[in-house]
Scaffold this motif. Sequence first.
Motif, PDB file in Angstrom:
ATOM      1  N   THR A 159       0.833  -1.194   0.000  1.00 26.07           N
ATOM      2  CA  THR A 159       0.000   0.000   0.000  1.00 26.07           C
ATOM      3  C   THR A 159       0.870   1.247   0.000  1.00 26.07           C
ATOM      4  O   THR A 159       1.559   1.523   0.979  1.00 26.07           O
ATOM      5  CB  THR A 159      -0.915  -0.012   1.250  1.00 26.07           C
ATOM      6  N   LEU A 160       0.851   1.966  -1.126  1.00 27.51           N
ATOM      7  CA  LEU A 160       1.734   3.135  -1.245  1.00 27.51           C
ATOM      8  C   LEU A 160       0.968   4.442  -1.281  1.00 27.51           C
ATOM      9  O   LEU A 160       1.513   5.483  -0.975  1.00 27.51           O
ATOM     10  CB  LEU A 160       2.570   3.019  -2.528  1.00 27.51           C
ATOM     11  N   HIS A 161      -0.312   4.398  -1.646  1.00 26.03           N
ATOM     12  CA  HIS A 161      -1.012   5.652  -1.929  1.00 26.03           C
ATOM     13  C   HIS A 161      -1.963   6.084  -0.824  1.00 26.03           C
ATOM     14  O   HIS A 161      -2.680   7.055  -0.974  1.00 26.03           O
ATOM     15  CB  HIS A 161      -1.734   5.547  -3.271  1.00 26.03           C
ATOM     16  N   LYS A 162      -1.996   5.343   0.252  1.00 26.62           N
ATOM     17  CA  LYS A 162      -2.811   5.786   1.396  1.00 26.62           C
ATOM     18  C   LYS A 162      -2.100   5.361   2.677  1.00 26.62           C
ATOM     19  O   LYS A 162      -1.300   4.413   2.670  1.00 26.62           O
ATOM     20  CB  LYS A 162      -4.229   5.222   1.316  1.00 26.62           C
ATOM     21  N   PRO A 163      -2.384   6.063   3.775  1.00 27.51           N
ATOM     22  CA  PRO A 163      -1.694   5.701   5.025  1.00 27.51           C
ATOM     23  C   PRO A 163      -2.212   4.379   5.588  1.00 27.51           C
ATOM     24  O   PRO A 163      -3.345   3.971   5.318  1.00 27.51           O
ATOM     25  CB  PRO A 163      -2.011   6.858   5.959  1.00 27.51           C
ATOM     26  N   ILE A 164      -1.363   3.724   6.331  1.00 31.24           N
ATOM     27  CA  ILE A 164      -1.718   2.453   6.967  1.00 31.24           C
ATOM     28  C   ILE A 164      -2.033   2.708   8.444  1.00 31.24           C
ATOM     29  O   ILE A 164      -1.280   3.398   9.135  1.00 31.24           O
ATOM     30  CB  ILE A 164      -0.556   1.436   6.843  1.00 31.24           C
ATOM     31  N   ARG A 165      -3.143   2.159   8.899  1.00 31.77           N
ATOM     32  CA  ARG A 165      -3.518   2.234  10.306  1.00 31.77           C
ATOM     33  C   ARG A 165      -3.252   0.879  10.943  1.00 31.77           C
ATOM     34  O   ARG A 165      -3.449  -0.156  10.302  1.00 31.77           O
ATOM     35  CB  ARG A 165      -5.013   2.546  10.461  1.00 31.77           C
ATOM     36  N   VAL A 166      -2.828   0.892  12.179  1.00 34.14           N
ATOM     37  CA  VAL A 166      -2.548  -0.349  12.909  1.00 34.14           C
ATOM     38  C   VAL A 166      -3.423  -0.358  14.158  1.00 34.14           C
ATOM     39  O   VAL A 166      -3.303   0.539  14.999  1.00 34.14           O
ATOM     40  CB  VAL A 166      -1.056  -0.415  13.316  1.00 34.14           C
ATOM     41  N   ASN A 167      -4.324  -1.307  14.259  1.00 30.89           N
ATOM     42  CA  ASN A 167      -5.221  -1.375  15.420  1.00 30.89           C
ATOM     43  C   ASN A 167      -5.006  -2.649  16.213  1.00 30.89           C
ATOM     44  O   ASN A 167      -5.060  -3.744  15.658  1.00 30.89           O
ATOM     45  CB  ASN A 167      -6.683  -1.311  14.959  1.00 30.89           C
ATOM     46  N   GLU A 168      -4.786  -2.466  17.533  1.00 29.56           N
ATOM     47  CA  GLU A 168      -4.647  -3.641  18.388  1.00 29.56           C
ATOM     48  C   GLU A 168      -6.028  -4.250  18.597  1.00 29.56           C
ATOM     49  O   GLU A 168      -6.992  -3.528  18.851  1.00 29.56           O
ATOM     50  CB  GLU A 168      -4.031  -3.200  19.729  1.00 29.56           C
ATOM     51  N   GLU A 215       7.007   5.286   7.840  1.00 30.89           N
ATOM     52  CA  GLU A 215       7.184   6.555   8.535  1.00 30.89           C
ATOM     53  C   GLU A 215       5.946   6.811   9.382  1.00 30.89           C
ATOM     54  O   GLU A 215       4.829   6.825   8.866  1.00 30.89           O
ATOM     55  CB  GLU A 215       7.372   7.677   7.515  1.00 30.89           C
ATOM     56  N   GLU A 216       6.159   7.015  10.688  1.00 29.12           N
ATOM     57  CA  GLU A 216       5.017   7.268  11.566  1.00 29.12           C
ATOM     58  C   GLU A 216       4.660   8.744  11.565  1.00 29.12           C
ATOM     59  O   GLU A 216       5.525   9.600  11.642  1.00 29.12           O
ATOM     60  CB  GLU A 216       5.349   6.817  13.004  1.00 29.12           C
ATOM     61  N   ARG A 217       3.359   9.032  11.463  1.00 33.00           N
ATOM     62  CA  ARG A 217       2.865  10.398  11.613  1.00 33.00           C
ATOM     63  C   ARG A 217       1.686  10.364  12.573  1.00 33.00           C
ATOM     64  O   ARG A 217       1.185   9.304  12.897  1.00 33.00           O
ATOM     65  CB  ARG A 217       2.430  10.959  10.256  1.00 33.00           C
ATOM     66  N   LYS A 218       1.294  11.526  13.030  1.00 37.14           N
ATOM     67  CA  LYS A 218       0.124  11.595  13.928  1.00 37.14           C
ATOM     68  C   LYS A 218      -0.982  12.367  13.227  1.00 37.14           C
ATOM     69  O   LYS A 218      -0.731  13.413  12.630  1.00 37.14           O
ATOM     70  CB  LYS A 218       0.516  12.312  15.232  1.00 37.14           C
ATOM     71  N   GLY A 233      -4.057  12.997  17.206  1.00 37.03           N
ATOM     72  CA  GLY A 233      -2.899  12.433  17.904  1.00 37.03           C
ATOM     73  C   GLY A 233      -2.740  10.938  17.719  1.00 37.03           C
ATOM     74  O   GLY A 233      -1.889  10.303  18.345  1.00 37.03           O
ATOM     75  N   VAL A 234      -3.559  10.345  16.836  1.00 37.88           N
ATOM     76  CA  VAL A 234      -3.493   8.898  16.613  1.00 37.88           C
ATOM     77  C   VAL A 234      -2.466   8.611  15.504  1.00 37.88           C
ATOM     78  O   VAL A 234      -2.498   9.251  14.457  1.00 37.88           O
ATOM     79  CB  VAL A 234      -4.884   8.340  16.210  1.00 37.88           C
ATOM     80  N   PRO A 235      -1.551   7.665  15.734  1.00 36.18           N
ATOM     81  CA  PRO A 235      -0.533   7.419  14.711  1.00 36.18           C
ATOM     82  C   PRO A 235      -1.077   6.729  13.457  1.00 36.18           C
ATOM     83  O   PRO A 235      -2.016   5.947  13.537  1.00 36.18           O
ATOM     84  CB  PRO A 235       0.479   6.505  15.416  1.00 36.18           C
ATOM     85  N   TYR A 236      -0.494   7.070  12.330  1.00 33.29           N
ATOM     86  CA  TYR A 236      -0.724   6.337  11.088  1.00 33.29           C
ATOM     87  C   TYR A 236       0.625   6.238  10.395  1.00 33.29           C
ATOM     88  O   TYR A 236       1.595   6.886  10.817  1.00 33.29           O
ATOM     89  CB  TYR A 236      -1.794   7.012  10.221  1.00 33.29           C
ATOM     90  N   TYR A 237       0.718   5.421   9.368  1.00 33.03           N
ATOM     91  CA  TYR A 237       2.019   5.109   8.785  1.00 33.03           C
ATOM     92  C   TYR A 237       2.006   5.215   7.265  1.00 33.03           C
ATOM     93  O   TYR A 237       1.066   4.763   6.612  1.00 33.03           O
ATOM     94  CB  TYR A 237       2.446   3.688   9.180  1.00 33.03           C
TER      95      TYR A 237
END
Lengths: 271, 271
Positions: free
Chosen positions: A50-59, B200-203, B207-211
Amino acid sequence: MRSKPKIILTNDDGIFSPGLRVLYEAVKDLGEIYIVAPSEPKSAVGLGITLHKPIRVNEVTLWGKTRGFAINGTPSDSIHVAREVVVKDSIDLVLSGVNIGDNTSMQTILSSGTLGAASEASLMGIKSIAFSANVQSGEEFYKEEYSSIIKKTIRVIVSYVLEQGFPKGVDVISVNFPDEIKSGAYVVPAARLRWWEKLEERKDPRGVPYYWLYGEPTEPEPDTDVYVVHVLKGIALTPLVLDMSASSGKAYSQLNTIAKIVQKALEESTI
Amino acid sequence: MRSKPKIILTNDDGIFSPGLRVLYEAVKDLGEIYIVAPSEPKSAVGLGITLHKPIRVNEVTLWGKTRGFAINGTPSDSIHVAREVVVKDSIDLVLSGVNIGDNTSMQTILSSGTLGAASEASLMGIKSIAFSANVQSGEEFYKEEYSSIIKKTIRVIVSYVLEQGFPKGVDVISVNFPDEIKSGAYVVPAARLRWWEKLEERKDPRGVPYYWLYGEPTEPEPDTDVYVVHVLKGIALTPLVLDMSASSGKAYSQLNTIAKIVQKALEESTI
């Protein structure tokens, strides 16, 4: 291998797939286990990232008690999230699966997300094993007898690899289970083709044609993964090397002739 | 080869890509040409095919006068539409590209739609050649000097293959052009890795991180496609075989040991 090897589990059917649970239960005490997988099914994406949108990581909490990391990305993205966000340390092994549907033949391997994640891991220097089963739906994994054989097999393979090291010269081991285990375990190369693709023409209510793509299974070639899983109903172990460059001298000598002609054409042009 | 060989042109940047036009202009009089390609860009889909929705095929006029078939599917779908809907006869050769962006290294080959279409064709028994160029955008193909070298090279390669036959034991020829041609043509295997993937991490505002996933180019290994295209700035010709099964006896003997242990575990279980 460290006493507590760090092992990543991922898949392409999504983090809530019962196939991933079977994999987890098979290996949960064999190391420090991290589960990182797409939040939704991502089949047939191969090594896509995935290059064109940000990745979210959820626990997330899986099966009432196990921690996992769900991402809005592809199986290959999971490998990178595991490396850079979740583990932040060297990873000893990646296990991918258990996929709903077998991944036999090069045709299927090249498009599979299960194999895609395993391949991406191996390209980034982490050896990997992909597990797939010839089942129509995840429901099959709830059959105790079937899933216990799968778990036992996974456990034996992973334990061996952790103790003895990954087989030399192999990048990815692809393991395929039949729908019903009637035979033993075989080490076989991947067949070339599994599906002969066809199109069925239909007409919409306005009379305009549209097409459905569907595959007809090809005749299984003996001594291949397709034959073992679909004819012998055995477990196929296929060692893969991530290299498709031709190695025959003949291929190179013919290509060299073409290169020379290209070279000559370039020199003759005014540029 | 027939006097009028039937040749399919496809790509993964979409039927209106200037890269496809370069390909068409290079070969238009070398056979009976059929253009079948996705209506929209479908990069990084590998060999993915469309199974869960119908495929539409729309005839379009390209570049003021050339007939093409635009489909709402993937590059691999194009191959099947060409075979079953457009040509309905045996196809002699598939040409895929010219892709915007080079497809060097196994990592890139395994995820590329340009190579995906070429590979799917070869698996269905039609030899294929994939063309890719290290350009940032399709605009580069409008530079006369650059595109004339590319066209000449394509023409030489395709003419050779039509006259002399496809190189023995090769499934797909992958041709990669540099951004500026400063050197000749080289026959080289594919490198393994091209991009070291990082996050690359951003907020976000809450304030929630995305990558963001991004790749850093790895050090090019000499005598590979990456080295030729990016360091020597030459044209890389890479013969590919669609087979990733390990061939070393050592790999098989270690896997056979694992298979025996699996076998024993299965026999010991009560099932």
